[in-house]
Scaffold this motif. Structure first.
Motif, PDB file in Angstrom:
ATOM      1  N   LYS A  75     -29.418  73.006  40.491  1.00  0.00           N
ATOM      2  CA  LYS A  75     -29.773  71.915  39.571  1.00  0.00           C
ATOM      3  C   LYS A  75     -29.925  70.567  40.285  1.00  0.00           C
ATOM      4  N   GLU A  76     -30.246  70.613  41.573  1.00  0.00           N
ATOM      5  CA  GLU A  76     -30.523  69.381  42.315  1.00  0.00           C
ATOM      6  C   GLU A  76     -32.014  69.080  42.222  1.00  0.00           C
ATOM      7  N   PRO A  77     -32.402  67.807  42.275  1.00  0.00           N
ATOM      8  CA  PRO A  77     -33.830  67.438  42.166  1.00  0.00           C
ATOM      9  C   PRO A  77     -34.661  68.135  43.231  1.00  0.00           C
ATOM     10  N   SER A  78     -35.871  68.540  42.828  1.00  0.00           N
ATOM     11  CA  SER A  78     -36.765  69.228  43.748  1.00  0.00           C
ATOM     12  C   SER A  78     -38.176  68.679  43.609  1.00  0.00           C
ATOM     13  N   LEU A  79     -38.902  68.685  44.707  1.00  0.00           N
ATOM     14  CA  LEU A  79     -40.323  68.343  44.669  1.00  0.00           C
ATOM     15  C   LEU A  79     -41.086  69.364  43.833  1.00  0.00           C
ATOM     16  N   TYR A  80     -40.665  70.634  43.926  1.00  0.00           N
ATOM     17  CA  TYR A  80     -41.358  71.739  43.246  1.00  0.00           C
ATOM     18  C   TYR A  80     -40.988  71.786  41.758  1.00  0.00           C
ATOM     19  N   LYS A  81     -42.010  72.068  40.923  1.00  0.00           N
ATOM     20  CA  LYS A  81     -41.773  72.210  39.491  1.00  0.00           C
ATOM     21  C   LYS A  81     -42.087  73.617  39.003  1.00  0.00           C
ATOM     22  N   SER A  82     -43.295  74.127  39.329  1.00  0.00           N
ATOM     23  CA  SER A  82     -43.643  75.459  38.824  1.00  0.00           C
ATOM     24  C   SER A  82     -44.828  76.034  39.579  1.00  0.00           C
ATOM     25  N   CYS A  83     -44.991  77.361  39.453  1.00  0.00           N
ATOM     26  CA  CYS A  83     -46.154  78.069  39.995  1.00  0.00           C
ATOM     27  C   CYS A  83     -46.650  79.034  38.930  1.00  0.00           C
ATOM     28  N   THR A  84     -47.930  78.962  38.621  1.00  0.00           N
ATOM     29  CA  THR A  84     -48.511  79.813  37.587  1.00  0.00           C
ATOM     30  C   THR A  84     -49.661  80.633  38.166  1.00  0.00           C
ATOM     31  N   PRO A  85     -49.563  81.989  38.086  1.00  0.00           N
ATOM     32  CA  PRO A  85     -50.677  82.817  38.567  1.00  0.00           C
ATOM     33  C   PRO A  85     -51.762  82.906  37.510  1.00  0.00           C
ATOM     34  N   THR A  86     -53.002  82.666  37.923  1.00  0.00           N
ATOM     35  CA  THR A  86     -54.140  82.756  37.007  1.00  0.00           C
ATOM     36  C   THR A  86     -55.277  83.457  37.726  1.00  0.00           C
ATOM     37  N   SER A  87     -55.556  84.718  37.340  1.00  0.00           N
ATOM     38  CA  SER A  87     -56.576  85.509  38.016  1.00  0.00           C
ATOM     39  C   SER A  87     -56.265  85.521  39.511  1.00  0.00           C
ATOM     40  N   ASN A  88     -57.190  85.078  40.355  1.00  0.00           N
ATOM     41  CA  ASN A  88     -56.923  85.046  41.789  1.00  0.00           C
ATOM     42  C   ASN A  88     -56.648  83.616  42.253  1.00  0.00           C
ATOM     43  N   LYS A  89     -55.993  82.865  41.354  1.00  0.00           N
ATOM     44  CA  LYS A  89     -55.628  81.485  41.665  1.00  0.00           C
ATOM     45  C   LYS A  89     -54.150  81.279  41.374  1.00  0.00           C
ATOM     46  N   VAL A  90     -53.561  80.326  42.074  1.00  0.00           N
ATOM     47  CA  VAL A  90     -52.215  79.897  41.712  1.00  0.00           C
ATOM     48  C   VAL A  90     -52.265  78.401  41.463  1.00  0.00           C
ATOM     49  N   VAL A  91     -51.575  77.977  40.426  1.00  0.00           N
ATOM     50  CA  VAL A  91     -51.492  76.557  40.077  1.00  0.00           C
ATOM     51  C   VAL A  91     -50.061  76.109  40.330  1.00  0.00           C
ATOM     52  N   VAL A  92     -49.895  75.218  41.286  1.00  0.00           N
ATOM     53  CA  VAL A  92     -48.571  74.718  41.660  1.00  0.00           C
ATOM     54  C   VAL A  92     -48.422  73.299  41.134  1.00  0.00           C
ATOM     55  N   GLN A  93     -47.356  73.076  40.398  1.00  0.00           N
ATOM     56  CA  GLN A  93     -47.069  71.745  39.866  1.00  0.00           C
ATOM     57  C   GLN A  93     -45.887  71.134  40.601  1.00  0.00           C
ATOM     58  N   LEU A  94     -46.006  69.851  40.911  1.00  0.00           N
ATOM     59  CA  LEU A  94     -44.960  69.103  41.588  1.00  0.00           C
ATOM     60  C   LEU A  94     -44.342  68.092  40.640  1.00  0.00           C
ATOM     61  N   ASN A  95     -43.128  67.704  40.939  1.00  0.00           N
ATOM     62  CA  ASN A  95     -42.464  66.692  40.124  1.00  0.00           C
ATOM     63  C   ASN A  95     -42.828  65.274  40.541  1.00  0.00           C
ATOM     64  N   ARG A  96     -43.374  65.136  41.752  1.00  0.00           N
ATOM     65  CA  ARG A  96     -43.788  63.815  42.214  1.00  0.00           C
ATOM     66  C   ARG A  96     -44.908  63.979  43.242  1.00  0.00           C
ATOM     67  N   VAL A  97     -45.571  62.906  43.514  1.00  0.00           N
ATOM     68  CA  VAL A  97     -46.650  62.904  44.501  1.00  0.00           C
ATOM     69  C   VAL A  97     -46.044  62.779  45.898  1.00  0.00           C
ATOM     70  N   THR A  98     -46.621  63.486  46.861  1.00  0.00           N
ATOM     71  CA  THR A  98     -46.205  63.324  48.251  1.00  0.00           C
ATOM     72  C   THR A  98     -47.377  63.615  49.176  1.00  0.00           C
ATOM     73  N   SER A  99     -47.464  62.840  50.253  1.00  0.00           N
ATOM     74  CA  SER A  99     -48.548  63.023  51.215  1.00  0.00           C
ATOM     75  C   SER A  99     -48.396  64.302  52.016  1.00  0.00           C
ATOM     76  N   LYS A 100     -47.202  64.902  52.009  1.00  0.00           N
ATOM     77  CA  LYS A 100     -46.975  66.098  52.816  1.00  0.00           C
ATOM     78  C   LYS A 100     -47.588  67.358  52.198  1.00  0.00           C
ATOM     79  N   PHE A 101     -47.963  67.288  50.932  1.00  0.00           N
ATOM     80  CA  PHE A 101     -48.496  68.460  50.240  1.00  0.00           C
ATOM     81  C   PHE A 101     -50.021  68.378  50.186  1.00  0.00           C
TER      82      PHE A 101
END
Length: 555
Positions: A157-183
Motif C-alpha cells: 500500500k505504498e505509493p507507486s508510479l504504476y496504476k494498471s495494465c489492461t489487455p486489449t486484443s494485441n495491445k496493452v494499455v498501461v496507466q500511470l499515477n503521475r507523469v515521468t520522463s523515464k517512461f
C-alpha cells in the motif's frame, strides 16, 4: 537508494556463486573449448565474466553479471538501439500516449512465444506488470529496480508510479499515477523483462523470502528462467564455474548465429586477460586501460561510447567549511582535470563539465566552465577564510569501475593538485563493499570519489538520481537551496512537453555548476570490451547491452 544498485554491480561475484550453487547442474561441458564446436555450425562463444549472476530472474536482480546473462534469455517491451542508449521497439512494435502522459498504449508483435511454448500476448504482458505491482515487502526488498523506479506495491500500500495494465486484443494499455520522463524508457531495463506466466506459476517465481544477504530465491529464479529471448539456459556448472546458454531455435527475431554461449566466471581481470591470450575464452569486458594497446595487437578491442560520469562528492555535514560556495568552487578550480583525464583515464575520456554526458537531452552546451588555475584557487580559499584547511579525501579500494579504472591513481592526482593549492589532504580509503559505500551513504565522508553509468537516456536517470531526494550522497538537504533543487527536478521530470522539459533540465544543469555545486564533475570515460579476432558481429553498447545472437565465429 537508487544509486546503490550500480555501485555493487561487479563486486557481488562471491556471494552470487554461493546463491546458485545448491541448485545448479554439476554436469561438465563435453565441449572442447571456446570457438571450436557447434552442431549447427555456429560454434560456441565463451565470454569471461567477472562474477556469477545472483539469480536468473532479472526482476530480483541489481547486478551487472545477472543482467549480462538474462539479456540473452528475455525480451523487454522496448529496448535500446545497438550501440546507443536510445529507445527502439522490441516486443512492442509501437506505442503512443495520452496528452496528459499518464496512459500508454503498446502494440505488441504477433506470434511471439516464450521458450516453453506459452503465447506472449497482451494477457501475458499484463500478468508481468501485475506480478511486479503485487510484490510483498520481501519481494520489494529483492526487486530494487522496481522500488527505485516505480515505488511501492499494491500489497504494501505504498505509493507507486504504476496504476494498471489492461489487455486489449494485441495491445496493452498501461496507466500511470503521475507523469515521468523515464517512461517508457525504463521498460527497456532487464529487470522489466517479460517472463512466461506459465513457468512463473509452475515454479513459484514470487516465493522470495528474506532480505539482504539472507534472501532465499524461489526455484524459478535459480533453475527455470523462461523468456522469449534468442537463447535459453542449458546449465550452470558450478564445478567449472560456467553458465551455458543454447540457441533458441524458435526465437521470433534474428536467431543466434552461434550454437552456444558460455559465460566462464573469472573474477580477476588479469586472469581474464591471460585466459583470452591462451584461447580459453573469446572475450571479456572492462580490460585495464593500461592493457589496451597490447590487447589491440592480437585482438579486436572495441571502445564503448562513454555514458557515465566520475564525480567528487562533497558533504558539508562532515566538513562545515564546504558550506561556502566559494570553497567548493576553489576545490574545483584547483583540480587539473585535463591532465587527470590524459594521464589516468583511457583513450577517449574527456573532462566533465556537468553531471551527465552531452548525449543526454537537457545537457547545457554553454554552462559556466571551470578551468584549472591553482593561483586563483588559493585566492578564493584565502577570501573564504579557508586557506590551508584540512580536508578528508575518500577513495575506494578493491574495485575498478568503468568511470574509475584505478581509484588510487585518481586520488593521488587530486591530492597532489589540492596540496599545491595549500590544502592539507587526509587520505581515507575503505574496500568498495567493505565499508566505503556504507560510509558515504551514512554521511561520514566529506569529499569522496564515486560515479554513475546511465541506465537509459534521460536527464532524470542522472541528475534526478543524484539530487532529487533531500537525503542523498551529496547531503543537499543541508543547503538552503536543497529543497528548491529537488522541486526543480521533480517539476522537470513531470513535464509532458519534451521541449519544455529539455529547457528546464538545461537550466538546472547550469545552476548545478554555478549556484549549487553540490559536488565536482570530473570526467566521462569510455569502457572497452575485447574479443579475439575470430569473433565478429557484436556492437559495443554504452549500457553494456551487447546482444550475442548477432555474434559470428570464423572457422
Amino acid at each position: 537508494m537508487k544509486v546503490n544498485r550500480k555501485a555493487a554491480a561487479v563486486a557481488a561475484a562471491s556471494a552470487a556463486v554461493l546463491a546458485l550453487a545448491s541448485c545448479a547442474s554439476s554436469d561438465r561441458d563435453s565441449g572442447s573449448g571456446s570457438s571450436s564446436g557447434g552442431g549447427g555450425g555456429g560454434g560456441t562463444l565463451t565470454f569471461g565474466a567477472a562474477g556469477a549472476p545472483a539469480v536468473f530472474d532479472p526482476f530480483y536482480a541489481s547486478d551487472g553479471e545477472t543482467f549480462r546473462v538474462t539479456r540473452q534469455l528475455y525480451d523487454t517491451l522496448v529496448m535500446f538501439k545497438p550501440g546507443t542508449a536510445d529507445m527502439t521497439p522490441a516486443l512492442a512494435e509501437s506505442w503512443n500516449n495520452s496528452p496528459d502522459g499518464k496512459t500508454w498504449t503498446f502494440n505488441l508483435r504477433s506470434g511471439v512465444k516464450f521458450s516453453d511454448g506459452t503465447a506472449l500476448d497482451a494477457t501475458a504482458v499484463c500478468k508481468n506488470f501485475e506480478r511486479w505491482y503485487n510484490q510483498t515487502a520481501d519481494g520489494l526488498a529483492g526487486a530494487e529496480y522496481w522500488s527505485s523506479n516505480f515505488g511501492g506495491s499494491k500489497v504494501t500500500k505504498e505509493p507507486s508510479l504504476y496504476k494498471s495494465c489492461t489487455p486489449t486484443s494485441n495491445k496493452v494499455v498501461v496507466q500511470l499515477n503521475r507523469v515521468t520522463s523515464k517512461f517508457p524508457s525504463v521498460l527497456g531495463l532487464p529487470s522489466f523483462s517479460i517472463q512466461s506466466p506459465t513457468a512463473m506459476d509452475k515454479y513459484k517465481a514470487n516465493d522470495l523470502k528474506g532480505k539482504g544477504e539472507g534472501i532465499a530465491y524461489p526455484e524459478y529464479a535459480k533453475s527455470h528462467p523462461t523468456g522469449s529471448g534468442p537463447f535459453t539456459l542449458e546449465k550452470y556448472d558450478t564445478a567449472n564455474q560456467t553458465i551455458t546458454l543454447k540457441r533458441n531455435a524458435n526465437y521470433w527475431g534474428d536467431k543466434a548465429k552461434i550454437d552456444k554461449l558460455v559465460f566462464k566466471i573469472i573474477p580477476n581481470e588479469s586472469s581474464r586477460k591471460q585466459a583470452l591470450e591462451a584461447g580459453e575464452i573469446d572475450g571479456y569486458d572492462f580490460p585495464n586501460p593500461a592493457d589496451w594497446n597490447s590487447l589491440k595487437q592480437n585482438n579486436d578491442l572495441k571502445v564503448r561510447p562513454a555514458f557515465n560520469v566520475l564525480y567528487l562528492g562533497l558533504n558539508a555535514k562532515a566538513n562545515p567549511k564546504l558550506k561556502d560556495l566559494k570553497v567548493r568552487q576553489a576545490l574545483m578550480t584547483a583540480i587539473n582535470r585535463p591532465q587527470l583525464v590524459k594521464s589516468q583515464l583511457p583513450e577517449g575520456a574527456k573532462v566533465a563539465d556537468e553531471f551527465m554526458p552531452d548525449t543526454v537531452d537537457g545537457y547545457n552546451t554553454s554552462p559556466t566552465k571551470y578551468t584549472y588555475d591553482v593561483n586563483k584557487a588559493k585566492q578564493m580559499l584565502q577570501q573564504a577564510g579557508a586557506a590551508g584547511m584540512q580536508i578528508e579525501l575518500w577513495y575506494p579500494s578493491e574495485v575498478s569501475r568503468p568511470y574509475m579504472p584505478n581509484p588510487q591513481k585518481i586520488f593521488d592526482a587530486i591530492k597532489k593538485d589540492w596540496e599545491a593549492a595549500g590544502l592539507k589532504v587526509k587520505p581515507v580509503t575503505k574496500p568498495w563493499n567493505g565499508g566505503y559505500l556504507d560510509a558515504v551513504d551514512n554521511g561520514d565522508a566529506s569529499s569522496f570519489l564515486l560515479g554513475w553509468t546511465g541506465d537509459y537516456n534521460t536527464a532524470d536517470n542522472f541528475i534526478g538520481t543524484f539530487f532529487t531526494e533531500t537525503t542523498n550522497r551529496f547531503q543537499t538537504g543541508q543547503y538552503p537551496w536543497g529543497k528548491q533543487l529537488s522541486a526543480e527536478l521533480t517539476k522537470a521530470d513531470s513535464t509532458v512537453d519534451e521541449a519544455d522539459r529539455t529547457a528546464q533540465y538545461k537550466t538546472i544543469n547550469n545552476k548545478l555548476v554555478t549556484e549549487y555545486l553540490p559536488g565536482l564533475p570530473i570526467s566521462h570515460s569510455p569502457p572497452a570490451i575485447v574479443f579475439n579476432k575470430k569473433v565478429s558481429g557484436i556492437t559495443p553498447s554504452p549500457l553494456t547491452d551487447e546482444r550475442y545472437n548477432y555474434a559470428e565465429i570464423k572457422k
